[in-house]
Design an enzyme around this catalytic site. Structure first.
Site, PDB file in Angstrom:
ATOM      1  N   HIS A 113      40.217  32.975  69.398  1.00  0.00           N
ATOM      2  CA  HIS A 113      39.504  33.170  68.139  1.00  0.00           C
ATOM      3  C   HIS A 113      38.899  34.572  68.034  1.00  0.00           C
ATOM      4  CE1 HIS A 113      36.478  31.643  64.983  1.00  0.00           C
ATOM      5  NE2 HIS A 113      37.669  31.356  64.502  1.00  0.00           N
ATOM      6  N   LYS A 115      38.207  38.527  67.243  1.00  0.00           N
ATOM      7  CA  LYS A 115      38.534  39.557  66.250  1.00  0.00           C
ATOM      8  C   LYS A 115      38.063  40.879  66.833  1.00  0.00           C
ATOM      9  CE  LYS A 115      38.194  35.666  63.633  1.00  0.00           C
ATOM     10  NZ  LYS A 115      37.654  34.379  64.086  1.00  0.00           N
ATOM     11  N   ASP A 120      41.529  54.192  71.404  1.00  0.00           N
ATOM     12  CA  ASP A 120      41.381  55.357  72.293  1.00  0.00           C
ATOM     13  C   ASP A 120      40.199  55.235  73.253  1.00  0.00           C
ATOM     14  OD1 ASP A 120      43.601  56.517  71.188  1.00  0.00           O
ATOM     15  OD2 ASP A 120      42.478  57.796  69.785  1.00  0.00           O
ATOM     16  N   HIS A 296      31.529  32.640  56.054  1.00  0.00           N
ATOM     17  CA  HIS A 296      32.363  32.707  57.257  1.00  0.00           C
ATOM     18  C   HIS A 296      31.662  33.475  58.371  1.00  0.00           C
ATOM     19  CE1 HIS A 296      36.141  33.669  59.603  1.00  0.00           C
ATOM     20  NE2 HIS A 296      36.359  32.418  59.272  1.00  0.00           N
ATOM     21  N   LYS A 298      29.022  34.724  61.379  1.00  0.00           N
ATOM     22  CA  LYS A 298      28.447  34.168  62.598  1.00  0.00           C
ATOM     23  C   LYS A 298      27.443  35.193  63.119  1.00  0.00           C
ATOM     24  CE  LYS A 298      33.191  33.322  62.503  1.00  0.00           C
ATOM     25  NZ  LYS A 298      33.209  32.233  61.567  1.00  0.00           N
ATOM     26  N   ASP A 303      13.168  37.966  65.682  1.00  0.00           N
ATOM     27  CA  ASP A 303      12.001  38.852  65.797  1.00  0.00           C
ATOM     28  C   ASP A 303      12.307  40.318  65.501  1.00  0.00           C
ATOM     29  OD1 ASP A 303      10.440  36.692  66.430  1.00  0.00           O
ATOM     30  OD2 ASP A 303      10.415  37.068  68.581  1.00  0.00           O
TER      31      ASP A 303
END
Length: 402
Positions: A113, A115, A120, A296, A298, A303
């Site tokens: 999952h 991404k 470089d 979508h 996450k 604080d």
């Protein structure tokens, strides 16, 4: 935990495809030596074709280009998309290609999952944004709301080592861990940066040595919270321990604000999360449903000092089954900026969930139902860990796709 805190990083928030795609495509196209890319979803649409052109440009400049896609999330890339990339020398691989039975895919669990992009060894991108047009507002009412970060600094070396271990030579889990650790030490300082940058950690979850690392970072931040916990998470159905920590934080006076999907891309998501509403509301957790479009993201802020952005939802698949990757940041400036962007969602597009009034009989039923759900949640990580875990297949993609 799999993380190692590293100071001196520069971290930029990228919100939605409108900010993310132009930036990541520009950096990829300008690559001189190496592009490492891992993604759950890559579609042959407007966005996927722009990524294809950026990868071709990098390959034409002489860069070594590696792309790893998940076989479930990206099951049917056509030859018209993959063949030009392979002809240009791009190495395409599929993680656990989809297995079919009577026309249906059957290997849903334990997906890759991530991404991730590293270019470089100088810049990395981590987040929750896939390569598909549904991350752009022009897609319409079902366009997704999501986040990613661009990183420069020493942490890029860790992410590069992690991706190289995934795309170059998949090995048994312990060998992978050792290779990543050694590579991280060797390349941890590959990118120079100004002193005093953000302190950050690259945190992953796998099904071997790092099963609970992301959850443990969340729990530690919530337990140490003194003023506010702000979480926006698309698929919220966490384990019993994280629920308990959120309730305890609210009861000791911390402002706990939780944003979940109100307009979900998958209806079952909302129904599952609603099972937790009463339990959280009774403890003083503030619940909000984001209704502008499917959430979508996450992301979380605690604080105005601790923040995280990544691929991991707070649900059983992300916390106990899938391979996930987050960046956790200790930096007031970045945390405040992310908090302001999430607060903007809360103020402009969210509806507060009120504690429902219920009769005695219905209250008793809800209590019984909640007890069953919470005990299932508490035991789920144990059940998942006992399930057989074979070494996943990472295979080259042929001209017909994965």
């Amino acid at each position: 935990m799999s993380s190692r805190w590293v100071p001196g990083n520069r971290i930029t928030l990228l919100e939605n495809g409108e900010a993310y795609y132009p930036r990541v495509f520009e950096v990829i196209a300008a690559a001189e030596r190496e592009v490492l890319l891992e993604t759950f979803i890559l579609f042959d649409d407007k966005v996927g074709q722009q990524l294809q052109q950026a990868l071709l440009a990098a390959a034409a400049r002489g860069a070594e280009v590696h792309v790893l896609v998940d076989g479930w999330g990206s099951p049917d890339l056509p030859a018209s998309f993959t063949q030009p990339l392979m002809d240009a020398g791009v190495r395409l691989r599929s993680f656990e290609p989809a297995r079919w039975l009577f026309g249906a895919r059957v290997n849903l669990l334990r997906r890759m999952h991530h991404k991730l992009v590293v270019v470089d060894g100088q810049r990395a991108f981590v987040g929750g944004i896939n390569y598909s047009i549904d991350h752009l507002r022009e897609f319409g009412p079902l366009a997704k709301q999501d986040y990613a970060v661009e990183l420069e600094g020493p942490l890029v070396g860790q992410i590069q080592a992690f991706c190289r271990a995934n795309v170059l030579a998949p090995q048994p889990a312990r060998s992978q861990w050792l290779q990543r650790w050694r590579a991280g030490l060797a390349r941890g300082g590959v990118t120079d940066t100004q002193d005093g940058g953000a302190v950050a950690a690259f945190v992953t979850r796998d099904n071997h040595l790092h099963r609970t690392d992301i959850e443990r970072h969340y729990r530690a931040a919530v337990r140490n919270a003194r003023q506010r916990v702000l979480i926006a998470n698309a698929y919220f159905f966490p384990g019993y321990r994280l629920l308990r920590d959120l309730r305890r934080a609210a009861r000791r006076g911390v402002q706990v604000d939780l944003i979940v999907q109100g307009h979900p891309d998958q209806p079952w998501v909302k129904r599952a999360t609603e099972l937790l509403y009463r339990h959280l509301l009774r403890a003083g957790v503030n619940l909000f449903e984001y209704n502008d479009r499917p959430l979508h993201g996450k992301v979380a802020v605690v604080d105005d000092n601790w923040a995280t952005v990544g691929s991991s939802n707070l649900d059983p698949t992300s916390l106990s089954l899938n391979l996930e990757a987050n960046v956790v940041v200790r930096d007031p400036a970045f945390a405040r900026h992310l908090r302001e962007r999430i607060d903007h969602l809360l103020e402009e597009s969210c509806e507060r969930v009120e504690r429902p009034a219920t009769g005695r009989l219905r209250s008793a039923w809800i209590a019984v139902r909640s007890m069953v759900v919470f005990h299932a949640l508490r035991r789920f990580p144990v059940w998942a860990s006992r399930a057989s875990v074979r070494q996943p297949k990472v295979v080259p993609m042929g001209s017909e796709g994965p």
